[in-house]
Structures are given as structure tokens and as C-alpha cells.
Design a protein around this motif. Structure first.
Motif, mmCIF file in Angstrom:
data_model
loop_
_atom_site.group_PDB
_atom_site.id
_atom_site.type_symbol
_atom_site.label_atom_id
_atom_site.label_comp_id
_atom_site.label_asym_id
_atom_site.label_seq_id
_atom_site.Cartn_x
_atom_site.Cartn_y
_atom_site.Cartn_z
ATOM 1 N N ASN A 1 -40.417 27.894 15.293
ATOM 2 C CA ASN A 1 -41.127 28.453 14.153
ATOM 3 C C ASN A 1 -41.080 27.387 13.053
ATOM 4 O OD1 ASN A 1 -42.415 30.171 12.427
ATOM 5 N ND2 ASN A 1 -40.598 31.406 11.988
ATOM 6 N N PRO A 2 -42.049 26.471 13.041
ATOM 7 C CA PRO A 2 -41.973 25.347 12.107
ATOM 8 C C PRO A 2 -42.176 25.769 10.652
ATOM 9 C CG PRO A 2 -44.071 25.328 13.226
ATOM 10 C CD PRO A 2 -43.253 26.411 13.858
ATOM 11 N N SER A 3 -41.557 25.031 9.773
ATOM 12 C CA SER A 3 -41.719 25.269 8.340
ATOM 13 C C SER A 3 -43.107 24.787 7.911
ATOM 14 C CB SER A 3 -40.651 24.512 7.552
ATOM 15 O OG SER A 3 -40.861 23.110 7.685
ATOM 16 N N LEU A 4 -43.512 25.212 6.730
ATOM 17 C CA LEU A 4 -44.781 24.722 6.187
ATOM 18 C C LEU A 4 -44.734 23.215 5.989
ATOM 19 C CD1 LEU A 4 -45.657 27.522 3.610
ATOM 20 C CD2 LEU A 4 -46.722 27.096 5.830
ATOM 21 N N ASP A 5 -43.576 22.702 5.611
ATOM 22 C CA ASP A 5 -43.420 21.264 5.440
ATOM 23 C C ASP A 5 -43.671 20.541 6.764
ATOM 24 O OD1 ASP A 5 -42.596 18.817 3.964
ATOM 25 O OD2 ASP A 5 -40.914 18.890 5.383
ATOM 26 N N ALA A 6 -43.086 21.037 7.848
ATOM 27 C CA ALA A 6 -43.283 20.407 9.161
ATOM 28 C C ALA A 6 -44.743 20.476 9.572
ATOM 29 C CB ALA A 6 -42.393 21.072 10.208
ATOM 30 N N LEU A 7 -45.386 21.612 9.357
ATOM 31 C CA LEU A 7 -46.807 21.738 9.706
ATOM 32 C C LEU A 7 -47.673 20.800 8.864
ATOM 33 C CD1 LEU A 7 -47.125 25.591 10.181
ATOM 34 C CD2 LEU A 7 -47.179 23.824 11.963
ATOM 35 N N ASN A 8 -47.319 20.646 7.601
ATOM 36 C CA ASN A 8 -48.053 19.721 6.734
ATOM 37 C C ASN A 8 -47.908 18.283 7.223
ATOM 38 O OD1 ASN A 8 -49.665 19.137 4.377
ATOM 39 N ND2 ASN A 8 -47.801 18.328 3.447
ATOM 40 N N ARG A 9 -46.702 17.915 7.617
ATOM 41 C CA ARG A 9 -46.474 16.562 8.148
ATOM 42 C C ARG A 9 -47.268 16.331 9.427
ATOM 43 N NH1 ARG A 9 -40.168 15.103 8.158
ATOM 44 N NH2 ARG A 9 -39.498 16.351 6.401
ATOM 45 N N ILE A 10 -47.280 17.342 10.298
ATOM 46 C CA ILE A 10 -48.024 17.221 11.547
ATOM 47 C C ILE A 10 -49.517 17.089 11.257
ATOM 48 C CG2 ILE A 10 -48.728 18.459 13.636
ATOM 49 C CD1 ILE A 10 -45.812 19.614 13.680
ATOM 50 N N ALA A 11 -50.024 17.902 10.346
ATOM 51 C CA ALA A 11 -51.445 17.830 9.993
ATOM 52 C C ALA A 11 -51.813 16.431 9.511
ATOM 53 C CB ALA A 11 -51.780 18.868 8.935
ATOM 54 N N LYS A 12 -50.987 15.859 8.657
ATOM 55 C CA LYS A 12 -51.247 14.497 8.177
ATOM 56 C C LYS A 12 -51.165 13.485 9.316
ATOM 57 C CE LYS A 12 -49.783 15.176 3.409
ATOM 58 N NZ LYS A 12 -48.816 14.815 2.368
ATOM 59 N N ALA A 13 -50.213 13.682 10.214
ATOM 60 C CA ALA A 13 -50.034 12.742 11.334
ATOM 61 C C ALA A 13 -51.233 12.747 12.276
ATOM 62 C CB ALA A 13 -48.756 13.090 12.110
ATOM 63 N N ILE A 14 -51.862 13.927 12.443
ATOM 64 C CA ILE A 14 -53.016 14.002 13.341
ATOM 65 C C ILE A 14 -54.329 14.051 12.561
ATOM 66 C CG2 ILE A 14 -51.727 14.948 15.287
ATOM 67 C CD1 ILE A 14 -52.747 17.724 14.568
ATOM 68 N N LYS A 15 -54.234 13.765 11.270
ATOM 69 C CA LYS A 15 -55.388 13.541 10.396
ATOM 70 C C LYS A 15 -56.344 14.729 10.282
ATOM 71 C CE LYS A 15 -54.953 8.673 11.259
ATOM 72 N NZ LYS A 15 -55.482 7.473 11.783
ATOM 73 N N VAL A 16 -55.760 15.897 10.030
ATOM 74 C CA VAL A 16 -56.567 17.098 9.776
ATOM 75 C C VAL A 16 -56.001 17.827 8.579
ATOM 76 C CG1 VAL A 16 -57.251 17.413 12.201
ATOM 77 C CG2 VAL A 16 -55.216 18.574 11.350
ATOM 78 N N ASP A 17 -56.808 18.703 7.984
ATOM 79 C CA ASP A 17 -56.299 19.584 6.948
ATOM 80 C C ASP A 17 -55.388 20.615 7.610
ATOM 81 O OD1 ASP A 17 -57.661 18.454 4.766
ATOM 82 O OD2 ASP A 17 -59.453 19.644 5.184
ATOM 83 N N MET A 18 -54.371 21.017 6.903
ATOM 84 C CA MET A 18 -53.404 21.958 7.477
ATOM 85 C C MET A 18 -54.074 23.242 7.972
ATOM 86 S SD MET A 18 -49.717 22.804 5.943
ATOM 87 C CE MET A 18 -49.290 24.495 5.835
ATOM 88 N N LYS A 19 -55.112 23.693 7.294
ATOM 89 C CA LYS A 19 -55.791 24.933 7.677
ATOM 90 C C LYS A 19 -56.396 24.845 9.082
ATOM 91 C CE LYS A 19 -60.084 23.706 5.402
ATOM 92 N NZ LYS A 19 -60.962 23.981 4.296
ATOM 93 N N GLU A 20 -56.663 23.638 9.564
ATOM 94 C CA GLU A 20 -57.245 23.461 10.891
ATOM 95 C C GLU A 20 -56.231 23.706 12.016
ATOM 96 O OE1 GLU A 20 -59.898 20.083 11.473
ATOM 97 O OE2 GLU A 20 -59.950 19.862 9.284
ATOM 98 N N LEU A 21 -54.968 23.850 11.667
ATOM 99 C CA LEU A 21 -53.942 24.113 12.674
ATOM 100 C C LEU A 21 -53.904 25.584 13.079
ATOM 101 C CD1 LEU A 21 -50.949 21.986 11.317
ATOM 102 C CD2 LEU A 21 -52.772 21.298 12.901
#
Length: 66
Positions: A45-65
């Protein structure tokens, strides 16, 4: 399907579309590989911070996850 599994599947699809490995995505997100892997598998259950980092790493807006 749980939200964790759905989010993990979405992250995996985007990452594979970029042609990068889990190791590379984890490195770009400054996350441990095993933690990143468990997120993609829907086992964490990832934190919002982890999801934000992942979104940046894969070059998408967080909402696209979701």
C-alpha cells in the motif's frame, strides 16, 4: 481487483510502454527495487509520496496511475 493491484498493473503497463526495467524505474524513483516490485504486484500500500516518485520516474502525472 483491489485498488493496489489495479494501480500496480497500471504502473507496470506504463513502465513497459517506456521499455524500462523495474530496476531502472525503482532507481529513477529512489525506491528500493523489492519495494517497487511489491507495489507493481499489488502487495504493498504505497504512500502518496512513493506514488508521486513513481509517476515522475515513468514521466506521467500522478492521476494517470489510477
Amino acid at each position: 481487483m483491489t485498488i493496489n493491484k489495479a494501480t500496480g498493473a497500471r504502473i507496470r503497463k506504463i513502465r513497459k510502454g517506456l521499455g524500462i526495467t523495474q530496476e531502472e524505474a525503482a532507481y529513477r524513483a529512489s525506491l528500493d527495487y523489492s519495494y517497487y516490485n511489491q507495489i507493481e504486484m499489488g502487495k504493498r500500500n504505497p504512500s502518496l509520496d512513493a506514488l508521486n516518485r513513481i509517476a515522475k520516474a515513468i514521466k506521467v502525472d500522478m492521476k494517470e496511475l489510477f
